[in-house]
Every structure is written in structure tokens, then in C-alpha cells.
Design a protein around this motif. Structure first.
Motif, PDB file in Angstrom:
ATOM      1  N   SER A  78       0.911  -1.177   0.012  1.00  0.00           N
ATOM      2  CA  SER A  78       0.022  -0.089  -0.155  1.00  0.00           C
ATOM      3  C   SER A  78       0.779   1.317  -0.150  1.00  0.00           C
ATOM      4  CB  SER A  78      -0.859   0.093   1.321  1.00  0.00           C
ATOM      5  OG  SER A  78      -0.272   0.116   2.388  1.00  0.00           O
ATOM      6  N   ALA A  79       2.000   1.207   0.592  1.00  0.00           N
ATOM      7  CA  ALA A  79       2.888   2.443   0.519  1.00  0.00           C
ATOM      8  C   ALA A  79       3.339   2.609  -0.748  1.00  0.00           C
ATOM      9  CB  ALA A  79       4.202   2.186   1.686  1.00  0.00           C
ATOM     10  N   THR A  80       3.714   1.558  -1.378  1.00  0.00           N
ATOM     11  CA  THR A  80       4.229   1.645  -2.858  1.00  0.00           C
ATOM     12  C   THR A  80       3.106   2.183  -3.746  1.00  0.00           C
ATOM     13  OG1 THR A  80       5.748  -0.299  -2.468  1.00  0.00           O
ATOM     14  CG2 THR A  80       5.191   0.439  -4.746  1.00  0.00           C
ATOM     15  N   THR A  81       1.823   1.808  -3.526  1.00  0.00           N
ATOM     16  CA  THR A  81       0.707   2.337  -4.291  1.00  0.00           C
ATOM     17  C   THR A  81       0.699   3.942  -4.052  1.00  0.00           C
ATOM     18  OG1 THR A  81      -0.655   0.235  -4.254  1.00  0.00           O
ATOM     19  CG2 THR A  81      -1.675   2.238  -4.763  1.00  0.00           C
ATOM     20  N   LEU A  82       0.643   4.391  -2.980  1.00  0.00           N
ATOM     21  CA  LEU A  82       0.570   5.899  -2.443  1.00  0.00           C
ATOM     22  C   LEU A  82       1.804   6.526  -3.095  1.00  0.00           C
ATOM     23  CD1 LEU A  82      -0.397   5.795   1.205  1.00  0.00           C
ATOM     24  CD2 LEU A  82      -1.659   6.697  -0.836  1.00  0.00           C
ATOM     25  N   GLN A  83       2.979   6.098  -3.131  1.00  0.00           N
ATOM     26  CA  GLN A  83       4.211   6.669  -3.560  1.00  0.00           C
ATOM     27  C   GLN A  83       4.432   6.589  -5.078  1.00  0.00           C
ATOM     28  OE1 GLN A  83       5.975   8.943  -1.907  1.00  0.00           O
ATOM     29  NE2 GLN A  83       4.316   8.746  -0.204  1.00  0.00           N
ATOM     30  N   ALA A  84       4.479   5.412  -5.531  1.00  0.00           N
ATOM     31  CA  ALA A  84       4.727   5.374  -6.944  1.00  0.00           C
ATOM     32  C   ALA A  84       3.456   5.481  -7.765  1.00  0.00           C
ATOM     33  CB  ALA A  84       5.614   3.881  -7.226  1.00  0.00           C
ATOM     34  N   GLY A  85       2.286   5.221  -7.235  1.00  0.00           N
ATOM     35  CA  GLY A  85       1.220   5.336  -8.033  1.00  0.00           C
ATOM     36  C   GLY A  85       0.648   6.757  -8.007  1.00  0.00           C
ATOM     37  N   VAL A  86      -0.283   6.826  -6.868  1.00  0.00           N
ATOM     38  CA  VAL A  86      -1.055   7.933  -6.590  1.00  0.00           C
ATOM     39  C   VAL A  86      -0.193   9.440  -6.572  1.00  0.00           C
ATOM     40  CG1 VAL A  86      -2.740   9.007  -5.001  1.00  0.00           C
ATOM     41  CG2 VAL A  86      -2.776   6.636  -5.272  1.00  0.00           C
ATOM     42  N   SER A  87       0.815   9.478  -5.663  1.00  0.00           N
ATOM     43  CA  SER A  87       1.451  10.835  -5.523  1.00  0.00           C
ATOM     44  C   SER A  87       2.400  11.047  -6.927  1.00  0.00           C
ATOM     45  CB  SER A  87       2.512  10.317  -4.374  1.00  0.00           C
ATOM     46  OG  SER A  87       3.548  11.491  -4.280  1.00  0.00           O
ATOM     47  N   ARG A  88       2.688  10.003  -7.562  1.00  0.00           N
ATOM     48  CA  ARG A  88       3.398  10.474  -8.969  1.00  0.00           C
ATOM     49  C   ARG A  88       2.449  10.805  -9.851  1.00  0.00           C
ATOM     50  NH1 ARG A  88       3.238   7.798 -13.470  1.00  0.00           N
ATOM     51  NH2 ARG A  88       2.537   5.848 -12.532  1.00  0.00           N
ATOM     52  N   ILE A  89       1.343  10.212 -10.052  1.00  0.00           N
ATOM     53  CA  ILE A  89       0.341  10.576 -11.060  1.00  0.00           C
ATOM     54  C   ILE A  89      -0.269  11.951 -10.612  1.00  0.00           C
ATOM     55  CG2 ILE A  89      -2.199  10.221 -11.795  1.00  0.00           C
ATOM     56  CD1 ILE A  89      -1.576   7.130 -11.577  1.00  0.00           C
ATOM     57  N   LEU A  90      -0.759  12.302  -9.337  1.00  0.00           N
ATOM     58  CA  LEU A  90      -1.124  13.613  -8.924  1.00  0.00           C
ATOM     59  C   LEU A  90      -0.169  14.839  -9.479  1.00  0.00           C
ATOM     60  CD1 LEU A  90      -3.049  12.719  -5.730  1.00  0.00           C
ATOM     61  CD2 LEU A  90      -3.983  12.956  -7.992  1.00  0.00           C
ATOM     62  N   GLN A  91       1.137  14.462  -8.868  1.00  0.00           N
ATOM     63  CA  GLN A  91       2.167  15.565  -9.111  1.00  0.00           C
ATOM     64  C   GLN A  91       2.422  15.949 -10.556  1.00  0.00           C
ATOM     65  OE1 GLN A  91       5.047  14.085  -6.094  1.00  0.00           O
ATOM     66  NE2 GLN A  91       4.742  16.040  -5.031  1.00  0.00           N
ATOM     67  N   GLU A  92       2.582  14.615 -11.397  1.00  0.00           N
ATOM     68  CA  GLU A  92       2.897  14.665 -12.930  1.00  0.00           C
ATOM     69  C   GLU A  92       1.622  15.332 -13.718  1.00  0.00           C
ATOM     70  OE1 GLU A  92       3.385  11.036 -14.557  1.00  0.00           O
ATOM     71  OE2 GLU A  92       5.488  10.911 -13.500  1.00  0.00           O
ATOM     72  N   ARG A  93       0.381  15.179 -13.217  1.00  0.00           N
ATOM     73  CA  ARG A  93      -0.657  15.797 -14.010  1.00  0.00           C
ATOM     74  C   ARG A  93      -1.155  17.143 -13.598  1.00  0.00           C
ATOM     75  NH1 ARG A  93      -4.011  10.642 -16.174  1.00  0.00           N
ATOM     76  NH2 ARG A  93      -2.434   9.365 -16.683  1.00  0.00           N
ATOM     77  N   LEU A  94      -0.883  17.367 -12.230  1.00  0.00           N
ATOM     78  CA  LEU A  94      -1.397  18.608 -11.601  1.00  0.00           C
ATOM     79  C   LEU A  94      -0.249  19.401 -11.358  1.00  0.00           C
ATOM     80  CD1 LEU A  94      -4.344  16.953  -9.597  1.00  0.00           C
ATOM     81  CD2 LEU A  94      -4.513  18.017 -11.749  1.00  0.00           C
ATOM     82  N   ASP A  95       0.448  20.254 -11.991  1.00  0.00           N
ATOM     83  CA  ASP A  95       1.318  21.160 -11.812  1.00  0.00           C
ATOM     84  C   ASP A  95       1.273  21.882 -10.321  1.00  0.00           C
ATOM     85  OD1 ASP A  95      -0.255  23.125 -12.406  1.00  0.00           O
ATOM     86  OD2 ASP A  95       1.009  23.900 -13.877  1.00  0.00           O
ATOM     87  N   TRP A  96       0.167  21.923  -9.724  1.00  0.00           N
ATOM     88  CA  TRP A  96       0.242  22.913  -8.480  1.00  0.00           C
ATOM     89  C   TRP A  96       0.309  21.692  -7.064  1.00  0.00           C
ATOM     90  CZ3 TRP A  96      -3.826  21.337  -5.368  1.00  0.00           C
ATOM     91  CH2 TRP A  96      -4.827  20.698  -5.802  1.00  0.00           C
ATOM     92  N   VAL A  97       0.367  20.410  -7.609  1.00  0.00           N
ATOM     93  CA  VAL A  97       0.282  19.684  -6.346  1.00  0.00           C
ATOM     94  C   VAL A  97       1.846  19.662  -6.179  1.00  0.00           C
ATOM     95  CG1 VAL A  97       0.042  17.458  -5.537  1.00  0.00           C
ATOM     96  CG2 VAL A  97      -1.610  18.401  -7.035  1.00  0.00           C
ATOM     97  N   THR A  98       2.359  19.850  -4.697  1.00  0.00           N
ATOM     98  CA  THR A  98       3.684  19.903  -4.342  1.00  0.00           C
ATOM     99  C   THR A  98       3.906  18.699  -3.460  1.00  0.00           C
ATOM    100  OG1 THR A  98       2.976  21.205  -2.505  1.00  0.00           O
ATOM    101  CG2 THR A  98       3.932  22.375  -4.473  1.00  0.00           C
ATOM    102  N   GLU A  99       2.963  18.061  -2.816  1.00  0.00           N
ATOM    103  CA  GLU A  99       3.114  17.031  -1.684  1.00  0.00           C
ATOM    104  C   GLU A  99       1.723  16.343  -1.745  1.00  0.00           C
ATOM    105  OE1 GLU A  99       4.318  16.367   2.901  1.00  0.00           O
ATOM    106  OE2 GLU A  99       4.121  18.418   2.366  1.00  0.00           O
ATOM    107  N   VAL A 100       1.929  15.031  -1.440  1.00  0.00           N
ATOM    108  CA  VAL A 100       0.709  14.210  -1.256  1.00  0.00           C
ATOM    109  C   VAL A 100       1.139  13.278  -0.047  1.00  0.00           C
ATOM    110  CG1 VAL A 100      -0.543  12.211  -2.287  1.00  0.00           C
ATOM    111  CG2 VAL A 100       0.243  13.901  -3.930  1.00  0.00           C
ATOM    112  N   ILE A 101       0.201  13.668   1.000  1.00  0.00           N
ATOM    113  CA  ILE A 101       0.332  12.761   2.121  1.00  0.00           C
ATOM    114  C   ILE A 101      -0.628  11.656   2.128  1.00  0.00           C
ATOM    115  CG2 ILE A 101       0.121  13.219   4.527  1.00  0.00           C
ATOM    116  CD1 ILE A 101       0.639  16.073   4.252  1.00  0.00           C
TER     117      ILE A 101
END
Length: 125
Positions: A78-101
């Protein structure tokens, strides 16, 4: 010659003012795009018996908080899903996203969580 301390203070204040001047329309637009992207990611997580929930989003600072639920509570990756998946996608596609907790809903015991699903991917060695 200007005082360096005064210059730094003014520069910092100008930067903070620039970051804080996001129109209501832009705020709504950012939140809408974030919600649409979360909804796009959710089916992949749901296919494995889990779910992805948007907990909070600060569209000024760019900090987004999400939570994995369901079978994700007992999933070893689940930690990999958050970091390598969700966090990466949000930060790549939404330029205003600086951090995903991200976090995992721990309200379920591991047995209930595991019974919800085991994941859709199994390596075929």
C-alpha cells in the motif's frame, strides 16, 4: 545601498502574496481537476478490493491528503501504491500539487481487510 535583510524580507512577502492570490475560480478549477483525477485512479484500487479517498486538499500550498481503504489496510504494498502510483500521478498531471500525504485506514482489523481482496496482479513465474 539597500539593506540585504530588508530586501530578503520584501522578497519573501512578495512571494507569499503571489502564492496567495489564487482566484476563487482557479481554486474551484484545481479542486475539480483533482477530484476528476482521483475518480480516474479509484477503479484500479477498487479492482483490488480497496478504495482511494480524498481527505483534504490545500489548493494554495499544493498539499493533498489521501487515504487508502478496504483491503489496502492489510496490503504489503500500500505504501508503494501511494508513492509510486497516486503521488506520482497527481504530481505529474497537476502542476500545482507539491506534496501528497497518504495513509491507510486502520479501522479494519487485518482479517476483515484481507477478506476484501488480495489484489488483481499475480506474477506468472
Amino acid at each position: 545601498m539597500p539593506d540585504i535583510e530588508d530586501t530578503d524580507t520584501n522578497d519573501t512577502r512578495d512571494t507569499q502574496d503571489a502564492q496567495g492570490t489564487v482566484s476563487d475560480e482557479e481554486r474551484a478549477d484545481r479542486l475539480e481537476h483533482l477530484t476528476e483525477l482521483i475518480d480516474l485512479i479509484r477503479p484500479a484500487v477498487q479492482a483490488d478490493g480497496g478504495d482511494l479517498v480524498l481527505v483534504s486538499a490545500d489548493v494554495i500550498t499544493g498539499v493533498v491528503e489521501v487515504q487508502l481503504q478496504g483491503s489496502c489496510s492489510s496490503c504489503a504494498i500500500s505504501a508503494t501504491t501511494l508513492q509510486a502510483g497516486v503521488s506520482r500521478i497527481l504530481q505529474e498531471r497537476l502542476d500545482w500539487v507539491t506534496e501528497v500525504i497518504g495513509g491507510v485506514d486502520e479501522s479494519l482489523d487485518w482479517e476483515t481487510s484481507a477478506a476484501m481482496g488480495r489484489g488483481g496482479y499475480t506474477p506468472g513465474w
